[in-house]
Design a protein around this motif. Sequence first.
Motif, PDB file in Angstrom:
ATOM      1  N   ILE A 192      27.123 -50.577  -1.709  1.00  0.00           N
ATOM      2  CA  ILE A 192      27.742 -50.825  -0.411  1.00  0.00           C
ATOM      3  C   ILE A 192      26.717 -51.464   0.524  1.00  0.00           C
ATOM      4  O   ILE A 192      25.513 -51.249   0.381  1.00  0.00           O
ATOM      5  CB  ILE A 192      28.289 -49.533   0.232  1.00  0.00           C
ATOM      6  N   GLU A 193      27.204 -52.254   1.467  1.00  0.00           N
ATOM      7  CA  GLU A 193      26.353 -52.783   2.534  1.00  0.00           C
ATOM      8  C   GLU A 193      27.003 -52.408   3.856  1.00  0.00           C
ATOM      9  O   GLU A 193      28.130 -52.821   4.143  1.00  0.00           O
ATOM     10  CB  GLU A 193      26.183 -54.291   2.424  1.00  0.00           C
ATOM     11  N   VAL A 194      26.299 -51.626   4.648  1.00  0.00           N
ATOM     12  CA  VAL A 194      26.858 -51.079   5.882  1.00  0.00           C
ATOM     13  C   VAL A 194      25.942 -51.393   7.057  1.00  0.00           C
ATOM     14  O   VAL A 194      24.735 -51.599   6.888  1.00  0.00           O
ATOM     15  CB  VAL A 194      27.049 -49.549   5.761  1.00  0.00           C
ATOM     16  N   PRO A 195      26.487 -51.413   8.272  1.00  0.00           N
ATOM     17  CA  PRO A 195      25.634 -51.649   9.438  1.00  0.00           C
ATOM     18  C   PRO A 195      24.735 -50.451   9.709  1.00  0.00           C
ATOM     19  O   PRO A 195      25.151 -49.301   9.520  1.00  0.00           O
ATOM     20  CB  PRO A 195      26.640 -51.849  10.571  1.00  0.00           C
ATOM     21  N   MET A 196      23.523 -50.703  10.114  1.00  0.00           N
ATOM     22  CA  MET A 196      22.647 -49.622  10.542  1.00  0.00           C
ATOM     23  C   MET A 196      23.344 -48.837  11.648  1.00  0.00           C
ATOM     24  O   MET A 196      23.955 -49.410  12.555  1.00  0.00           O
ATOM     25  CB  MET A 196      21.333 -50.183  11.080  1.00  0.00           C
ATOM     26  N   GLY A 197      23.260 -47.512  11.579  1.00  0.00           N
ATOM     27  CA  GLY A 197      23.879 -46.667  12.585  1.00  0.00           C
ATOM     28  C   GLY A 197      25.184 -46.043  12.144  1.00  0.00           C
ATOM     29  O   GLY A 197      25.720 -45.171  12.830  1.00  0.00           O
ATOM     30  N   ILE A 198      25.730 -46.466  10.994  1.00  0.00           N
ATOM     31  CA  ILE A 198      26.912 -45.808  10.456  1.00  0.00           C
ATOM     32  C   ILE A 198      26.558 -44.357  10.151  1.00  0.00           C
ATOM     33  O   ILE A 198      25.413 -44.023   9.855  1.00  0.00           O
ATOM     34  CB  ILE A 198      27.400 -46.530   9.186  1.00  0.00           C
ATOM     35  N   THR A 199      27.519 -43.458  10.251  1.00  0.00           N
ATOM     36  CA  THR A 199      27.211 -42.051  10.013  1.00  0.00           C
ATOM     37  C   THR A 199      27.379 -41.688   8.543  1.00  0.00           C
ATOM     38  O   THR A 199      28.119 -42.344   7.805  1.00  0.00           O
ATOM     39  CB  THR A 199      28.130 -41.135  10.844  1.00  0.00           C
ATOM     40  N   LEU A 200      26.714 -40.638   8.152  1.00  0.00           N
ATOM     41  CA  LEU A 200      26.866 -40.130   6.787  1.00  0.00           C
ATOM     42  C   LEU A 200      28.308 -39.718   6.521  1.00  0.00           C
ATOM     43  O   LEU A 200      28.827 -39.892   5.421  1.00  0.00           O
ATOM     44  CB  LEU A 200      25.932 -38.944   6.562  1.00  0.00           C
TER      45      LEU A 200
END
Length: 565
Positions: free
Chosen positions: A402-410
Amino acid sequence: MNNSKLETLAQKERERQDGFEKRIFCCQSTACLSAGADLLQMTLEQGVSKQNGAGETAEIVRTGCMGLCSRGPLVRVEAKNEPPILYEEVTADLAKQIASHHLATDKKGAPDDEIRPHDFPHLRSRKQQAATPERLARHVLPLDSPFFTKQVRVVLSETGLIDPESLDDYLAHGGYQALAQILSKMTPEEVCDEIAESGLRGRGGAGFPTGVKWNLTRETESEEKYVIINGDEGDPGAYMDRTIMEADPHRVLEGMIICAYAVGASKGYLYIRGEYPVAIQRINKAIRSARRRKVVGRGILGTDFDFFPEVRIGAGAFVCGEETALIHSIEGQRGIPRIRPPYPSQSGLWNVPTVINNVETAANVPSIIKKGADWYASIGTEKSKGTKVFALTGQLRNTGLIEVPMGITLREIVYEMGEGVPNGRSFKAAQTGGPSGGCIPAEHLDSPVDYENLTKLGSIMGSGGLVIIDDSTQMPDFARFFIDFCVDESCGKCLPCRVGTVQIRNKLDKMIAGKGSAEDLESLERLCRTVQTASLCGLGKSAPNPVLSTMTYFRDEYESLLSDD
């Protein structure tokens, strides 16, 4: 070859692809290959040849990772004016059915072959249901699920959409435009400043600002400089760099060439571990095809800029992920770290200034140059800009890349993208950073995933391993697994790591066997702090992290192991 010729080739390839009514993409990543995807590719190609006239209107495309590795092999069908369809767990027999249904030129859809929407509520698009024969519908993955929609794809923007072994396909998707842009419009200093303003930080684990590193090397006077791309990914369960190299090798190469121009290097090495044969093969092929088109080598794109990249194959030592050990390995020496300073940016490979970037870091560069520093800095958090690629593994319903934006929550990653913990178990912890990282318990599920917050929680970002642990796992056993890995991978140069990690393992073994005391528990913590403080390189300094973090959040599990004697 100049920029106009590149654009001509790109336009020609786009026109060729637009000539097909349908294009069927077959994942050829290591994960899907291990499940028989090479056979599926041949089956689909045979299906084209058997359907009269299908070869003129349809194309079978080998491609890289599509992300949802736990559901592979994956096949994606794209047709003009229709939504794409993604098939999971494709077998050779299912591939034949896919070819028959999507490629038959005389196919007439009978009512009995069509999907009744109420029969398959997991298919969220009614239009997609109506177009899919019932025998295939059970294998269709909804592309509007959170696993896909919550991703922000920068590094993986073309992954799963292009043929990794085709330079023309890369060009058709905007490849090497960033390189042409800097060679025609930007000075090396301007390139370094653009990367610095974007906020890009090293994705290999340390998180050092990339622009600062590039500028340090650029400003160091030397007749010769080097660029090294570190593809020596050794964390258990991590496969981000491998997948990027397999799926989009030209993106990595383009980022490397841009870095070389920015710092004034004419030579570079892609250091790839020997356990990655597909990545090695595709990177080498990318270099050869780029050389033929004058994208690398002498006189790049008709300018006076020269750059010559080569692949170096690592022997699989985890410590060679540390940059000075990696340098020694490329030089033909034993892969062991050295004291810093001097740092590689001043004195690196063969004692000349050297930039070392992780594969993912390099793969971010083309998009930053094309879209601008402000665009990239708008993604993520104040101090952690951009996106992060994770290998999402462990006890989850959905695992993969996966590639997610920094700051996404667990919580978003675990319960929305991962669809929660299976088998009636509950979430216990998330381990980030591999053997160098720590465990984050359920009470911190709403914590943002970025460099600063993970450090506060006693873990690290690392290169991108993200392991989800359910309540069936005993944390002392989990910590022991990683310390055992560090014992095996220690180069042995410094005593705190060479001896200290063994002693940590011995104390864990004693406690797990039920023979430990309260004094042993305190001694274990002191020993971990000593190894963390006194070790020479990052391997030793971070080796105690899994033990310390689990002792912080799950101390009761350690105390329950202590003997009453």
